[in-house]
Every structure is written in C-alpha cells, then in structure tokens.
Design a protein around this motif. Sequence first.
Motif, PDB file in Angstrom:
ATOM      1  N   GLU A   1       0.828  -1.205   0.000  1.00  9.61           N
ATOM      2  CA  GLU A   1       0.000   0.000   0.000  1.00  9.61           C
ATOM      3  C   GLU A   1       0.866   1.261   0.000  1.00  9.61           C
ATOM      4  O   GLU A   1       1.929   1.300   0.610  1.00  9.61           O
ATOM      5  CB  GLU A   1      -0.978   0.004   1.168  1.00  9.61           C
ATOM      6  CG  GLU A   1      -1.931  -1.180   1.109  1.00  9.61           C
ATOM      7  CD  GLU A   1      -2.830  -1.292   2.317  1.00  9.61           C
ATOM      8  OE1 GLU A   1      -2.631  -0.581   3.309  1.00  9.61           O
ATOM      9  OE2 GLU A   1      -3.749  -2.113   2.251  1.00  9.61           O
ATOM     10  N   PRO A   2       0.413   2.300  -0.681  1.00 12.05           N
ATOM     11  CA  PRO A   2       1.194   3.542  -0.759  1.00 12.05           C
ATOM     12  C   PRO A   2       1.390   4.169   0.630  1.00 12.05           C
ATOM     13  O   PRO A   2       0.491   4.124   1.465  1.00 12.05           O
ATOM     14  CB  PRO A   2       0.325   4.452  -1.633  1.00 12.05           C
ATOM     15  CG  PRO A   2      -0.603   3.540  -2.354  1.00 12.05           C
ATOM     16  CD  PRO A   2      -0.812   2.362  -1.467  1.00 12.05           C
ATOM     17  N   THR A   3       2.548   4.748   0.836  1.00 10.65           N
ATOM     18  CA  THR A   3       2.855   5.413   2.106  1.00 10.65           C
ATOM     19  C   THR A   3       2.768   6.930   1.925  1.00 10.65           C
ATOM     20  O   THR A   3       2.730   7.425   0.806  1.00 10.65           O
ATOM     21  CB  THR A   3       4.268   5.060   2.585  1.00 10.65           C
ATOM     22  OG1 THR A   3       5.210   5.590   1.637  1.00 10.65           O
ATOM     23  CG2 THR A   3       4.460   3.554   2.724  1.00 10.65           C
ATOM     24  N   VAL A   4       2.765   7.649   3.036  1.00  9.24           N
ATOM     25  CA  VAL A   4       2.750   9.114   2.991  1.00  9.24           C
ATOM     26  C   VAL A   4       3.960   9.614   2.220  1.00  9.24           C
ATOM     27  O   VAL A   4       3.851  10.526   1.393  1.00  9.24           O
ATOM     28  CB  VAL A   4       2.707   9.708   4.416  1.00  9.24           C
ATOM     29  CG1 VAL A   4       2.927  11.211   4.392  1.00  9.24           C
ATOM     30  CG2 VAL A   4       1.378   9.378   5.093  1.00  9.24           C
ATOM     31  N   LYS A   5       5.111   8.994   2.448  1.00 10.72           N
ATOM     32  CA  LYS A   5       6.341   9.409   1.760  1.00 10.72           C
ATOM     33  C   LYS A   5       6.210   9.219   0.251  1.00 10.72           C
ATOM     34  O   LYS A   5       6.577  10.088  -0.524  1.00 10.72           O
ATOM     35  CB  LYS A   5       7.522   8.622   2.308  1.00 10.72           C
ATOM     36  CG  LYS A   5       8.859   9.065   1.764  1.00 10.72           C
ATOM     37  CD  LYS A   5       9.998   8.309   2.416  1.00 10.72           C
ATOM     38  CE  LYS A   5      11.330   8.774   1.883  1.00 10.72           C
ATOM     39  NZ  LYS A   5      12.448   8.064   2.494  1.00 10.72           N
ATOM     40  N   GLU A   6       5.674   8.073  -0.175  1.00 11.89           N
ATOM     41  CA  GLU A   6       5.491   7.822  -1.607  1.00 11.89           C
ATOM     42  C   GLU A   6       4.461   8.778  -2.201  1.00 11.89           C
ATOM     43  O   GLU A   6       4.626   9.261  -3.321  1.00 11.89           O
ATOM     44  CB  GLU A   6       5.030   6.380  -1.834  1.00 11.89           C
ATOM     45  CG  GLU A   6       6.102   5.359  -1.545  1.00 11.89           C
ATOM     46  CD  GLU A   6       5.566   3.937  -1.509  1.00 11.89           C
ATOM     47  OE1 GLU A   6       6.350   3.042  -1.827  1.00 11.89           O
ATOM     48  OE2 GLU A   6       4.399   3.732  -1.156  1.00 11.89           O
ATOM     49  N   MET A   7       3.426   9.060  -1.453  1.00  8.71           N
ATOM     50  CA  MET A   7       2.360   9.932  -1.946  1.00  8.71           C
ATOM     51  C   MET A   7       2.813  11.384  -2.079  1.00  8.71           C
ATOM     52  O   MET A   7       2.246  12.135  -2.864  1.00  8.71           O
ATOM     53  CB  MET A   7       1.137   9.863  -1.025  1.00  8.71           C
ATOM     54  CG  MET A   7       0.383   8.553  -1.110  1.00  8.71           C
ATOM     55  SD  MET A   7      -0.333   8.240  -2.739  1.00  8.71           S
ATOM     56  CE  MET A   7      -1.471   9.616  -2.885  1.00  8.71           C
ATOM     57  N   ALA A   8       3.833  11.772  -1.351  1.00 12.25           N
ATOM     58  CA  ALA A   8       4.329  13.152  -1.434  1.00 12.25           C
ATOM     59  C   ALA A   8       4.776  13.482  -2.857  1.00 12.25           C
ATOM     60  O   ALA A   8       4.698  14.633  -3.283  1.00 12.25           O
ATOM     61  CB  ALA A   8       5.465  13.366  -0.447  1.00 12.25           C
ATOM     62  N   GLY A   9       5.206  12.487  -3.604  1.00 15.72           N
ATOM     63  CA  GLY A   9       5.646  12.701  -4.971  1.00 15.72           C
ATOM     64  C   GLY A   9       4.542  12.549  -6.009  1.00 15.72           C
ATOM     65  O   GLY A   9       4.784  12.721  -7.195  1.00 15.72           O
ATOM     66  N   ALA A  10       3.321  12.251  -5.569  1.00 17.28           N
ATOM     67  CA  ALA A  10       2.204  12.083  -6.499  1.00 17.28           C
ATOM     68  C   ALA A  10       1.745  13.442  -7.033  1.00 17.28           C
ATOM     69  O   ALA A  10       2.135  14.493  -6.516  1.00 17.28           O
ATOM     70  CB  ALA A  10       1.046  11.371  -5.800  1.00 17.28           C
ATOM     71  N   GLU A  11       0.918  13.409  -8.054  1.00 21.10           N
ATOM     72  CA  GLU A  11       0.428  14.645  -8.666  1.00 21.10           C
ATOM     73  C   GLU A  11      -0.674  15.269  -7.825  1.00 21.10           C
ATOM     74  O   GLU A  11      -1.452  14.570  -7.176  1.00 21.10           O
ATOM     75  CB  GLU A  11      -0.058  14.364 -10.078  1.00 21.10           C
ATOM     76  CG  GLU A  11       1.089  13.934 -10.980  1.00 21.10           C
ATOM     77  CD  GLU A  11       0.676  13.826 -12.437  1.00 21.10           C
ATOM     78  OE1 GLU A  11      -0.196  14.602 -12.863  1.00 21.10           O
ATOM     79  OE2 GLU A  11       1.242  12.972 -13.127  1.00 21.10           O
ATOM     80  N   ALA A  12      -0.755  16.592  -7.868  1.00 22.94           N
ATOM     81  CA  ALA A  12      -1.726  17.336  -7.059  1.00 22.94           C
ATOM     82  C   ALA A  12      -3.024  17.566  -7.818  1.00 22.94           C
ATOM     83  O   ALA A  12      -3.025  17.754  -9.031  1.00 22.94           O
ATOM     84  CB  ALA A  12      -1.133  18.677  -6.641  1.00 22.94           C
ATOM     85  N   ALA A  13      -4.112  17.553  -7.070  1.00 19.81           N
ATOM     86  CA  ALA A  13      -5.427  17.890  -7.612  1.00 19.81           C
ATOM     87  C   ALA A  13      -5.636  19.394  -7.509  1.00 19.81           C
ATOM     88  O   ALA A  13      -4.931  20.088  -6.763  1.00 19.81           O
ATOM     89  CB  ALA A  13      -6.515  17.154  -6.826  1.00 19.81           C
TER      90      ALA A  13
END
Length: 150
Positions: free
Chosen positions: A82-94
């Motif tokens: 499952e994705p972590t907060v750290k991994e999600m920090a690099g995701a694209e913004a809405a």
Amino acid sequence: MSRRIALSVAAGVVVLGGAGAFALAYAEEQPPALAHSTARYTAPEGDRQGTFTFTTEVTASPGLKNLKVLAWPADSSLATTEPTVKEMAGAEAATCEPAGADTVRCTYKTGVTGAEAAESPRGAWHVAVLATAEDGTTTLDDKAAGFTVD
C-alpha cells in the motif's frame, strides 16, 4: 452556605471552560476528512484521447494545503505494501475549489494516450489520496475510489 454555592459555581465554570477549550483544541487538530470520492476512466478510442478523473470533497478546519492523487493497479506490488505518505508526497496534485465553510471540492484529471492505455494493466485499479491540511495534519486513504481498465 451561600459561600459554598458560590465556590461550587466558580469551580463548575472553570471545569466547563477547560472542557470547552479542550474540545476546541481537539476540533482544530482533526485530520482532513474525505467524502464523496469518485473515479472515472474513459479509454482512448480511435484518434480520441482517453481520460482519468478523480473527484472528492475534503473538510479541513485549518484549510487544505494540498491533495495528492495516485492511481494504482489492484494486482500490483502496492496491493501488499500500500502507498505510504512518503510515496504519496511525490504524487500529482489535484485542483481544489471552495465548496462550503471548511470544505473544498478537489478534481484531478489527466489524459490517457492509446500507448499508455495499451501498457496499462487490465482489471481493477484503486486511487490513493493524501490530503494535507494547513496545520500539517494528514489523511492517507489508499483506496479512496476505484475503477476498472478493460
């Protein structure tokens, strides 16, 4: 006797005031809350590009700093870790717009080319979302919505 009553009333006011301050502080520390999350995938067809769209409403009393979105295949390695907060920090913004007192409506939309669709795994996908409030509190929902790639 009236002195006891006055002391009791004063003590009650102090207790109630302290409880009110605690409740107010607690309310301000609540992490962002997600509601009405939906995802829609439209496959490319012929010359027409496909789209992926995710929408949600976020309530955050201190205000929303950002909302990150990541779509991931249900049968990928993320299914076990499952994705972590750290991994999600690099995701694209809405992109978010006001929708009420402490609520914003956020939308993430991207195009999908024929080549991208051909390379994408078929089947169920999940949408992970990281909401970060202005005060730094976060909410991570690794399965905020889902869709199917046929």
